[in-house]
Write a protein that holds these residues in place. Structure first.
Motif, PDB file in Angstrom:
ATOM      1  N   LEU A  13     -39.259  52.796  63.143  1.00 54.35           N
ATOM      2  CA  LEU A  13     -38.331  51.750  63.547  1.00 54.35           C
ATOM      3  C   LEU A  13     -36.905  52.036  63.077  1.00 54.35           C
ATOM      4  O   LEU A  13     -36.090  51.128  62.962  1.00 54.35           O
ATOM      5  CB  LEU A  13     -38.799  50.396  62.984  1.00 54.35           C
ATOM      6  N   ARG A  14     -36.626  53.305  62.848  1.00 52.35           N
ATOM      7  CA  ARG A  14     -35.315  53.698  62.323  1.00 52.35           C
ATOM      8  C   ARG A  14     -34.775  54.901  63.089  1.00 52.35           C
ATOM      9  O   ARG A  14     -35.527  55.611  63.756  1.00 52.35           O
ATOM     10  CB  ARG A  14     -35.426  54.052  60.843  1.00 52.35           C
ATOM     11  N   GLY A  50     -30.922  52.754  54.161  1.00 55.17           N
ATOM     12  CA  GLY A  50     -31.653  51.783  54.976  1.00 55.17           C
ATOM     13  C   GLY A  50     -31.864  50.509  54.193  1.00 55.17           C
ATOM     14  O   GLY A  50     -31.476  50.409  53.024  1.00 55.17           O
ATOM     15  N   VAL A  51     -32.467  49.525  54.829  1.00 50.54           N
ATOM     16  CA  VAL A  51     -32.796  48.274  54.142  1.00 50.54           C
ATOM     17  C   VAL A  51     -34.197  47.867  54.569  1.00 50.54           C
ATOM     18  O   VAL A  51     -34.586  48.040  55.731  1.00 50.54           O
ATOM     19  CB  VAL A  51     -31.753  47.171  54.457  1.00 50.54           C
ATOM     20  N   CYS A  52     -34.977  47.341  53.633  1.00 53.81           N
ATOM     21  CA  CYS A  52     -36.384  47.030  53.921  1.00 53.81           C
ATOM     22  C   CYS A  52     -36.805  45.819  53.094  1.00 53.81           C
ATOM     23  O   CYS A  52     -36.418  45.690  51.934  1.00 53.81           O
ATOM     24  CB  CYS A  52     -37.260  48.235  53.586  1.00 53.81           C
ATOM     25  N   GLN A 126     -27.025  45.397  59.653  1.00 56.56           N
ATOM     26  CA  GLN A 126     -26.005  45.591  60.682  1.00 56.56           C
ATOM     27  C   GLN A 126     -24.953  46.593  60.218  1.00 56.56           C
ATOM     28  O   GLN A 126     -24.557  47.495  60.968  1.00 56.56           O
ATOM     29  CB  GLN A 126     -25.344  44.249  61.005  1.00 56.56           C
ATOM     30  N   PHE A 127     -24.517  46.444  58.981  1.00 51.60           N
ATOM     31  CA  PHE A 127     -23.476  47.316  58.442  1.00 51.60           C
ATOM     32  C   PHE A 127     -23.999  48.739  58.218  1.00 51.60           C
ATOM     33  O   PHE A 127     -23.355  49.725  58.593  1.00 51.60           O
ATOM     34  CB  PHE A 127     -22.955  46.736  57.125  1.00 51.60           C
ATOM     35  N   ILE A 128     -25.185  48.850  57.633  1.00 46.07           N
ATOM     36  CA  ILE A 128     -25.745  50.171  57.318  1.00 46.07           C
ATOM     37  C   ILE A 128     -26.017  50.981  58.577  1.00 46.07           C
ATOM     38  O   ILE A 128     -25.711  52.175  58.654  1.00 46.07           O
ATOM     39  CB  ILE A 128     -27.034  50.014  56.480  1.00 46.07           C
ATOM     40  N   TYR A 129     -26.585  50.305  59.601  1.00 46.61           N
ATOM     41  CA  TYR A 129     -26.967  51.015  60.827  1.00 46.61           C
ATOM     42  C   TYR A 129     -25.862  51.019  61.884  1.00 46.61           C
ATOM     43  O   TYR A 129     -26.021  51.633  62.940  1.00 46.61           O
ATOM     44  CB  TYR A 129     -28.241  50.404  61.408  1.00 46.61           C
ATOM     45  N   GLY A 130     -24.761  50.331  61.613  1.00 51.57           N
ATOM     46  CA  GLY A 130     -23.625  50.383  62.524  1.00 51.57           C
ATOM     47  C   GLY A 130     -23.828  49.651  63.833  1.00 51.57           C
ATOM     48  O   GLY A 130     -23.303  50.068  64.874  1.00 51.57           O
ATOM     49  N   THR A 131     -24.552  48.539  63.806  1.00 49.78           N
ATOM     50  CA  THR A 131     -24.798  47.780  65.035  1.00 49.78           C
ATOM     51  C   THR A 131     -23.510  47.121  65.529  1.00 49.78           C
ATOM     52  O   THR A 131     -22.786  46.494  64.757  1.00 49.78           O
ATOM     53  CB  THR A 131     -25.838  46.674  64.785  1.00 49.78           C
ATOM     54  N   GLY A 194     -32.359  48.879  62.743  1.00 54.22           N
ATOM     55  CA  GLY A 194     -32.812  50.261  62.741  1.00 54.22           C
ATOM     56  C   GLY A 194     -33.224  50.714  64.134  1.00 54.22           C
ATOM     57  O   GLY A 194     -32.936  51.838  64.563  1.00 54.22           O
ATOM     58  N   ILE A 195     -33.906  49.832  64.861  1.00 53.45           N
ATOM     59  CA  ILE A 195     -34.322  50.141  66.231  1.00 53.45           C
ATOM     60  C   ILE A 195     -33.112  50.361  67.130  1.00 53.45           C
ATOM     61  O   ILE A 195     -33.078  51.291  67.957  1.00 53.45           O
ATOM     62  CB  ILE A 195     -35.203  48.999  66.785  1.00 53.45           C
ATOM     63  N   LEU A 196     -32.102  49.523  66.984  1.00 54.44           N
ATOM     64  CA  LEU A 196     -30.904  49.677  67.808  1.00 54.44           C
ATOM     65  C   LEU A 196     -30.193  50.992  67.503  1.00 54.44           C
ATOM     66  O   LEU A 196     -29.652  51.646  68.404  1.00 54.44           O
ATOM     67  CB  LEU A 196     -29.967  48.491  67.603  1.00 54.44           C
TER      68      LEU A 196
END
Length: 559
Positions: A13-14, A50-52, A126-131, A194-196
């Protein structure tokens, strides 16, 4: 084994390439405070990947979100998360104080403290994955019924317009052509972002997503903003979570605010739809409304479905704006409700304003996107008798499914259904009464009992069937109680003749049945195909049954 499986699923999912963001930047982005226990300099040099919020799924480099749960607080598992590779803990003030007083964490462990850690988890992801709202553009669909079908229609429309597409929902998660295991109807906020990011890696430019009331209530859509949010309907369901219809409505209405959407499209066939449109307007969100001939709108709609006529199992229809602009469309799926689902997807596409109407019309004419196959949603498994599997698992969906199959049936309608355990118990006798009124043969069986006694569930459903049947007198249906479910499906085929229609309702695409904590293999579509094959002269549809990854137990509860 379970822990490895959980961690492996999380990894899927990442994005393939992990981001590298400083913890200081994450803390600043979510407006939190950073506490350090020991090595202050080390805490400020940490890089987050990542974040979990599941300690068993933590990946090396994760920020572990220790959130309060229904029974236990995530902070209880902070040590396990750190052992798995987490580089810091995100939690609330009380949990942070407890962790520090216990001294159970390694020296130098960064603890990020915030008043609202669940919201912060979404913003951090959102911030970590750059959404961003544009990468990809998101189309979100909510409502009691119709979300899955509408998202499949949206995806097909977007593909017809040349987009690389994504899909997030009950049945599957898809990034372009890659299928990713679906965990919940809407994954956790950390997983969604993560999916996005994974979708961006695959070149996805637009994605359709189911947004359940569970996802809204449990804050799983934090940090997302939909280009268009669509509303289908609201009928009794999930009152075990929400308590009342008013609270259920309020949960849905949160999606139709500028925090989560740029525009709303609302079907105003009912009072709930009209209220949703008004609630969205009151929040300042631009809204486009539409209505169908089967509804009773209390206001004039912007777009109206008209000229509905049968075409095979489906319908042709037009979608006309009050200014005269018109789109002509077709859906191959049975039922007036699928006309509404198709019109919702089409109106959402108009609202997105991606292409001129003539380009959209050309895509409709050349690709027939509103006939996209939707696994387990009015899925035709056989002919003579017509044999259909549908996900109808609440009163409104049962009414719609039965009404959809009746007009094309020259013989009897035979329905096989049950009710899910540990869910809204009030709907069980209601669904039984609906089946008695809408079918000629009613076979009550098991759905997913979970940890509840199967006989108790069937008895509640049968009470509604028998009470309604008694009131119907000579018009009462033939009633059977048959279990296990595979035997009930065989009984339906045994009782049928070639002019009848068999409707197996409640589980749709699902391939596992949970009984007392054990997942048993059970695919209604395959059971129905096998039963039809065993009877000489019965036809089977030439479409392969689609296998999907095992669904979590929540998929039976989420809409």
């Amino acid at each position: 084994m379970v822990e490895n499986s959980t961690a492996d699923t999380e990894r899927e999912l990442r994005p393939r390439t992990a981001p590298h963001v400083s913890l200081d930047a994450v803390v600043q982005a979510i407006g939190a405070a950073l506490l350090e226990s020991g090595d202050v300099e080390r805490a400020h040099q940490v890089t987050v990947q990542g974040v979990c919020l599941n300690s068993r799924a933590v990946q090396p480099g994760d920020l572990y979100a220790a959130l309060p749960g229904a029974k236990r607080h995530g902070s209880e598992f902070a040590a396990q998360a750190l052992a798995a590779g987490a580089v810091g803990i995100l939690t609330d003030d009380d949990a942070a104080a407890r962790l520090q007083s216990e001294g159970s964490l390694p020296a130098g462990t960064p603890i990020v403290v915030t008043e609202d850690p669940r919201k912060a988890t979404g913003i951090a992801a959102q911030f970590i994955y750059g959404t961003t709202p544009e990468a990809p553009s998101m189309f979100g669909v909510t409502g009691t019924n119709g979300k899955t079908t509408t998202t499949y229609f949206l995806r097909a429309l977007l593909r017809a317009l040349g987009h690389k597409t994504g899909l997030i929902g009950t049945i599957e998660i898809v990034a372009d052509e890659e299928v990713i295991p679906s965990v919940l109807t809407t994954p956790e906020a950390s997983q969604l972002h993560g999916i996005l990011a994974r979708m961006r890696e695959s070149g996805v430019t637009a994605a359709a997503m189911e947004v359940s009331s569970h996802a809204i209530e449990f804050r799983r859509i934090e940090g997302l903003n939909f280009k268009v949010a669509g509303f289908s309907n609201l009928t009794q369901d999930h009152l075990d979570l929400h308590g009342t219809m008013e609270e259920y409505f309020a949960a849905k209405a949160k999606l139709f605010t500028s925090e989560f959407a740029s525009c709303g499209v609302v079907l105003i066939d009912s009072e709930w739809g009209a209220r949703m449109a008004q609630a969205a307007r009151d929040s300042g969100l631009p809204v486009i409304t539409f209505a169908t001939p089967t509804g009773t709108p209390t206001e004039s709609a912007d777009w109206t479905v008209a000229n509905v006529e049968r075409s095979g199992l489906g319908h042709n229809f037009s979608l006309t704006h009050r200014d005269g602009r018109t789109l002509r469309a077709h859906t191959g799926l049975p039922g007036d409700f699928n006309v509404a689902n198709a019109a919702l997807a089409l109106t959402m596409m108009v609202a997105a304003d991606l292409v001129p109407l003539d380009v959209l019309q050309k895509a409709l004419d050349e690709h027939d996107p509103l006939s996209a196959n939707v696994p387990g949603r009015m899925e035709v498994v056989g002919h003579e008798p017509a044999s259909i599997v549908d996900f109808a698992h609440n009163p409104d969906a049962m009414v719609r499914a039965l009404e959809a199959v009746r007009p094309g049936t020259s013989g009897r309608v035979i329905v096989v259904f049950g009710a899910t355990g540990e869910r809204d118990q009030a709907k069980r006798p209601i669904m039984g009464a609906i089946a008695a009124r809408g079918a000629d043969v009613v076979i009550v069986t098991d759905d997913d009992p979970h940890d509840e006694d199967e006989q108790t569930i069937r008895t509640a459903v049968m009470a509604g069937v028998l009470e309604e049947a008694a009131a119907m007198g000579a018009k009462a249906p033939l009633v059977r109680e048959v279990f296990p479910r595979a035997e009930a499906i065989k009984e339906a085929v045994h009782l049928a003749n070639s002019e009848d229609t068999i409707l197996v309702a409640g589980r749709g695409h699902e391939i596992w049945q949970e009984v007392k904590g054990v997942n048993l293999p059970l695919d209604d579509r395959q059971e129905l195909r096998d039963a039809l094959s065993a009877r000489s002269g019965f036809g089977i549809a030439h479409t392969a049954v689609q296998d999907h990854a095992p669904q979590s137990t929540e998929n039976n509860a989420a809409e």
